[in-house]
Enzyme design. Structure first.
Site, short mmCIF file in Angstrom:
data_model
loop_
_atom_site.label_atom_id
_atom_site.label_comp_id
_atom_site.label_asym_id
_atom_site.label_seq_id
_atom_site.Cartn_x
_atom_site.Cartn_y
_atom_site.Cartn_z
N ALA A 1 0.82 -1.22 0.00
CA ALA A 1 0.00 0.00 0.00
C ALA A 1 0.85 1.27 0.00
O ALA A 1 0.38 2.33 -0.42
CB ALA A 1 -0.94 -0.01 1.20
N HIS B 1 3.54 1.71 -1.85
CA HIS B 1 3.81 2.00 -3.27
C HIS B 1 2.55 2.53 -3.96
O HIS B 1 2.62 3.49 -4.73
CB HIS B 1 4.24 0.73 -4.00
CG HIS B 1 5.53 0.13 -3.51
ND1 HIS B 1 5.59 -1.03 -2.79
CD2 HIS B 1 6.81 0.56 -3.64
CE1 HIS B 1 6.86 -1.31 -2.50
NE2 HIS B 1 7.62 -0.36 -3.00
N GLN C 1 22.78 -0.82 -4.94
CA GLN C 1 22.49 -0.33 -3.59
C GLN C 1 22.51 -1.44 -2.55
O GLN C 1 22.17 -1.20 -1.39
CB GLN C 1 21.19 0.47 -3.56
CG GLN C 1 19.92 -0.32 -3.80
CD GLN C 1 18.71 0.60 -3.93
OE1 GLN C 1 18.53 1.29 -4.94
NE2 GLN C 1 17.85 0.63 -2.93
N GLY D 1 8.56 7.69 -0.47
CA GLY D 1 7.96 7.59 0.87
C GLY D 1 8.88 8.20 1.92
O GLY D 1 10.12 8.14 1.79
N LYS E 1 9.25 7.06 4.83
CA LYS E 1 9.87 6.03 5.67
C LYS E 1 11.39 6.04 5.42
O LYS E 1 12.17 5.89 6.35
CB LYS E 1 9.30 4.65 5.35
CG LYS E 1 9.96 3.55 6.19
CD LYS E 1 9.28 2.23 6.03
CE LYS E 1 9.67 1.52 4.77
NZ LYS E 1 11.03 0.93 4.80
N ASP E 2 11.76 6.21 4.15
CA ASP E 2 13.18 6.29 3.80
C ASP E 2 13.60 7.76 3.82
O ASP E 2 13.96 8.34 2.80
CB ASP E 2 13.39 5.67 2.42
CG ASP E 2 13.05 4.20 2.41
OD1 ASP E 2 13.72 3.43 3.10
OD2 ASP E 2 12.08 3.82 1.73
N GLN F 1 17.05 8.65 2.45
CA GLN F 1 17.05 8.55 0.99
C GLN F 1 16.39 9.78 0.37
O GLN F 1 16.91 10.38 -0.58
CB GLN F 1 16.30 7.27 0.61
CG GLN F 1 15.90 7.17 -0.84
CD GLN F 1 15.32 5.82 -1.19
OE1 GLN F 1 16.05 4.84 -1.24
NE2 GLN F 1 14.03 5.73 -1.45
N VAL G 1 3.13 4.75 4.96
CA VAL G 1 1.88 3.97 5.09
C VAL G 1 2.15 2.82 6.05
O VAL G 1 3.19 2.16 5.98
CB VAL G 1 1.42 3.46 3.71
CG1 VAL G 1 0.17 2.61 3.84
CG2 VAL G 1 1.15 4.64 2.78
O1 PAF Z 1 13.20 3.10 -2.12
C1 PAF Z 1 13.46 2.28 -3.03
O2 PAF Z 1 12.66 1.38 -3.34
C2 PAF Z 1 14.77 2.38 -3.78
O3 PAF Z 1 15.80 2.77 -2.94
C3 PAF Z 1 14.70 3.27 -5.03
C4 PAF Z 1 14.39 4.72 -4.67
C5 PAF Z 1 13.63 2.75 -5.98
C6 PAF Z 1 16.04 3.27 -5.75
O4 PAF Z 1 16.37 1.99 -6.17
#
Ligand code: PAF
Length: 292
Positions: A35, A37, A61, A147, A149-150, A153, A176
């Site tokens: 949810a 995404h 990553q 999001g 949450k990250d 990032q 979420v």
């Molecule tokens: O948050 C994620 O799913 C990943 O780090 C992203 C931003 C798609 C980069 O690969």
């Protein structure tokens, strides 16, 4: 919805849309949609004429000991979900299409990548920053959605877009959560039933910190000890990777809370590393959802 796997084809399609004067939104993902995404996709759908979602489990990553090979995947279900959210293009490149064998260019924001998750994942954010920059160049979005949450990032992506003058609005949407407060994550699938039962206490520990701050606590060393104690009692299956109180934009550690502070944490269960965060404003009055 079209599925595109060739990067140059995505770029040509998006450039053509831009030439028609259309507004483009991009939601970068690694798939196994939940949810969190779909909330990004629905928001992107509302705010743009064309919506591109990338589904790419980005090898750059993941560290050598991390879960690249077993990262949960279900591309067919994801394609159906994306179509249901009104996605125009689902971009699913192969790793070789995104990284040539002699790939040598990296995007790094070391100051923001070093703290928090960067301590135990030293190459993670250069992988994220590089792939997101490349996705921006391919999809040419006016708007990109991530999001909160990250949080780290999101902060890094905002900075790289600003520093490199990439003309994209980077939007962060609220985390979420499951009904019990656990932040949704594809990696929740790795939790054992008992870990899953305890995991909502990650958030509750952060809410406990907020309650203490709003009652007047200011020294983060004391908050740190109180939250760790809370987790030791309520989430004994989670090993604390970090708990940090940082400035929400610079991500620098805060010792004495004087303004808004981000409480951010990662806890390691047996197979899943879970992250969460909470933006705390010491000026706000205590709210009802603080009850533990
Ligand atoms: O948050 C994620 O799913 C990943 O780090 C992203 C931003 C798609 C980069 O690969």
């Amino acid at each position: 919805m079209d599925i595109v796997t060739v990067p140059s084809e995505l770029q040509a399609r998006c450039l053509a849309w831009r030439a028609e004067g259309l507004r483009l939104a991009l939601v970068p993902t690694m798939g196994f949609f939940h949810a969190g995404h779909t909330s990004l996709m629905r928001e992107g759908r509302k705010r743009a004429d064309r919506l591109v979602v990338s589904l790419f489990v980005n090898p750059a990553q993941f560290g050598p000991e991390e879960d690249l090979d077993r990262y949960p995947r279900d591309p067919e279900r994801d394609a159906r979900t994306a179509e249901g959210c009104g996605v125009d293009i689902l971009f699913m490149p192969a790793p070789e299409a995104m990284y040539a064998a002699d790939h040598a260019t990296w995007v790094e924001v070391p100051e923001l990548a070093a703290p928090l998750c960067g301590r135990s994942r030293p190459t993670h954010f250069r992988g994220v920053a590089t792939v997101v920059t490349k996705l921006f160049l391919l999809a040419q979005p006016h708007l990109a959605l991530f999001g909160r949450k990250d949080w780290q990032q999101l902060t890094i992506i905002r900075r790289l877009a600003r520093d490199l003058a990439i003309p994209v609005e980077v939007l962060g949407l609220p985390t979420v959560r499951e009904e019990d407060g656990l932040a949704m994550s594809s990696r929740n699938a790795y939790l054992s039933p008992e870990e899953r039962r305890q995991a909502p206490h990650i958030r509750k520990g952060l809410l406990f910190a907020r309650k203490l701050i709003q009652e007047g606590a200011r020294e983060t060393s004391l908050l740190d000890a109180a939250v760790r104690e809370y987790w030791a009692q309520h989430f004994p299956l989670g090993r604390v990777d970090y708990l940090s109180f940082v400035h929400p934009e610079t991500l620098r550690a805060v010792e004495h809370v004087r303004g808004p502070v981000l409480a951010a944490a990662a806890l390691q269960a047996q197979k899943a590393r879970l992250i969460d965060n909470l933006l705390i404003d010491p000026g706000c009055t205590v709210q009802s959802d603080l009850a533990l």
